[in-house]
Each structure stands twice: as C-alpha cells, then as structure tokens.
Scaffold this motif. Sequence first.
Motif, short mmCIF file in Angstrom:
data_model
loop_
_atom_site.label_atom_id
_atom_site.label_comp_id
_atom_site.label_asym_id
_atom_site.label_seq_id
_atom_site.Cartn_x
_atom_site.Cartn_y
_atom_site.Cartn_z
N CYS A 7 -11.78 -1.20 18.16
CA CYS A 7 -11.41 -2.30 17.26
C CYS A 7 -10.43 -1.81 16.20
CB CYS A 7 -12.66 -2.87 16.59
SG CYS A 7 -12.28 -4.26 15.50
N ILE A 8 -9.35 -2.58 16.05
CA ILE A 8 -8.36 -2.29 15.00
C ILE A 8 -8.27 -3.45 14.02
CG2 ILE A 8 -7.05 -0.65 16.41
CD1 ILE A 8 -4.94 -2.94 16.75
N ALA A 9 -9.26 -4.34 14.03
CA ALA A 9 -9.35 -5.49 13.13
C ALA A 9 -8.22 -6.49 13.33
CB ALA A 9 -9.44 -5.03 11.68
N VAL A 10 -7.76 -6.62 14.56
CA VAL A 10 -6.81 -7.66 14.95
C VAL A 10 -7.54 -8.45 16.04
CG1 VAL A 10 -4.55 -8.18 15.93
CG2 VAL A 10 -4.82 -6.21 14.42
N CYS A 11 -8.42 -9.32 15.62
CA CYS A 11 -9.36 -9.97 16.54
C CYS A 11 -8.89 -11.37 16.93
CB CYS A 11 -10.75 -10.00 15.92
SG CYS A 11 -11.33 -8.37 15.40
N MET A 12 -8.16 -11.43 18.01
CA MET A 12 -7.69 -12.70 18.57
C MET A 12 -7.71 -12.56 20.08
SD MET A 12 -4.46 -13.71 16.12
CE MET A 12 -3.99 -14.98 17.25
N ILE A 13 -8.22 -13.57 20.76
CA ILE A 13 -8.31 -13.54 22.21
C ILE A 13 -7.08 -14.21 22.82
CG2 ILE A 13 -9.65 -14.27 24.23
CD1 ILE A 13 -11.00 -12.07 22.54
N ASP A 14 -6.44 -13.54 23.75
CA ASP A 14 -5.30 -14.09 24.48
C ASP A 14 -5.83 -15.12 25.47
OD1 ASP A 14 -2.79 -14.46 25.73
OD2 ASP A 14 -3.20 -12.82 27.13
N PRO A 15 -5.42 -16.38 25.36
CA PRO A 15 -5.96 -17.41 26.26
C PRO A 15 -5.57 -17.19 27.72
CG PRO A 15 -4.23 -18.33 24.88
CD PRO A 15 -4.48 -16.93 24.39
N SER A 18 -7.77 -13.60 28.52
CA SER A 18 -9.12 -13.51 27.95
C SER A 18 -9.42 -12.12 27.38
CB SER A 18 -10.19 -13.90 28.97
OG SER A 18 -10.02 -15.24 29.35
N LEU A 19 -8.38 -11.40 26.99
CA LEU A 19 -8.54 -10.09 26.37
C LEU A 19 -8.19 -10.19 24.89
CD1 LEU A 19 -6.73 -7.82 29.00
CD2 LEU A 19 -9.20 -8.22 28.76
N CYS A 20 -8.83 -9.36 24.08
CA CYS A 20 -8.48 -9.29 22.66
C CYS A 20 -7.09 -8.68 22.52
CB CYS A 20 -9.51 -8.44 21.93
SG CYS A 20 -9.10 -8.17 20.19
N PHE A 21 -6.24 -9.33 21.72
CA PHE A 21 -4.89 -8.81 21.48
C PHE A 21 -4.94 -7.43 20.81
CE2 PHE A 21 -3.44 -13.32 21.57
CZ PHE A 21 -2.39 -13.17 22.47
N GLY A 22 -5.95 -7.19 19.99
CA GLY A 22 -6.03 -5.93 19.24
C GLY A 22 -6.54 -4.76 20.03
N CYS A 23 -7.59 -4.99 20.84
CA CYS A 23 -8.23 -3.84 21.50
C CYS A 23 -8.27 -3.92 23.02
CB CYS A 23 -9.65 -3.64 20.96
SG CYS A 23 -10.80 -4.97 21.40
N GLY A 24 -8.11 -5.12 23.57
CA GLY A 24 -8.12 -5.26 25.02
C GLY A 24 -9.48 -5.52 25.63
N ARG A 25 -10.52 -5.63 24.79
CA ARG A 25 -11.84 -5.92 25.33
C ARG A 25 -11.98 -7.42 25.61
NH1 ARG A 25 -15.81 -3.60 20.94
NH2 ARG A 25 -14.17 -4.45 19.62
N THR A 26 -12.94 -7.74 26.48
CA THR A 26 -13.27 -9.14 26.74
C THR A 26 -14.32 -9.58 25.72
OG1 THR A 26 -15.09 -8.57 28.22
CG2 THR A 26 -12.89 -8.82 29.22
N LEU A 48 -9.04 0.61 28.59
CA LEU A 48 -8.30 -0.36 27.78
C LEU A 48 -6.79 -0.21 27.82
CD1 LEU A 48 -10.70 -0.68 24.71
CD2 LEU A 48 -10.51 -2.17 26.72
N PRO A 49 -6.22 1.00 27.71
CA PRO A 49 -4.75 1.08 27.73
C PRO A 49 -4.15 0.52 29.02
CG PRO A 49 -5.67 3.11 26.87
CD PRO A 49 -6.82 2.30 27.40
N ALA A 50 -4.73 0.86 30.16
CA ALA A 50 -4.21 0.35 31.44
C ALA A 50 -4.44 -1.15 31.54
CB ALA A 50 -4.88 1.07 32.60
N ARG A 51 -5.58 -1.61 31.09
CA ARG A 51 -5.91 -3.04 31.12
C ARG A 51 -4.89 -3.83 30.31
NH1 ARG A 51 -11.75 -4.80 28.88
NH2 ARG A 51 -12.43 -3.55 30.65
N MET A 52 -4.58 -3.35 29.12
CA MET A 52 -3.62 -4.05 28.26
C MET A 52 -2.22 -4.00 28.85
SD MET A 52 -4.97 -3.43 24.39
CE MET A 52 -3.85 -4.66 23.71
N ALA A 53 -1.84 -2.86 29.40
CA ALA A 53 -0.51 -2.73 30.01
C ALA A 53 -0.39 -3.67 31.21
CB ALA A 53 -0.27 -1.29 30.44
#
Length: 69
Positions: A7-15, A18-26, A48-53
Amino acid sequence: MSTETPCIAVCMIDPRTSLCFGCGRTLPEIARWHRMESPERQTVMAQLPARMAEAGLVQPAPAAGPKPD
C-alpha cells in the motif's frame, strides 16, 4: 504501517481491471490482507509488478506524508 504491505496510500480501484491503481491488489486481497500469513502476502507482493504491467497500470508516487517506521 507494516513493511509487509504494498500500500502506498493511493487507494482507487481501476474499473477496467478491478486492481488498485496504487498497489495492484484486488479488493478481496485488500479486504483479507490483515488475515493473510506472511508467506501468502509475500507471494502476492511478488506478483504485483507483473500484474500491474500486464494491466497497463503505472504505479503512482506514494502519497506525501510522514514515512512509517
């Protein structure tokens, strides 16, 4: 904040993904994060890095504020 969190405190889910823009978690991962054992957290964090990429998401800079110890 624990060192065992992406968590980097940028908590928003990409519609779209369905991943968090900040950390990539569901959302389910975020919701049960505090109940996960350390090995499971480490496994998710390694993905997470591969998931976000793959999703085309670029991790933003961490939110400003005091750094956790």
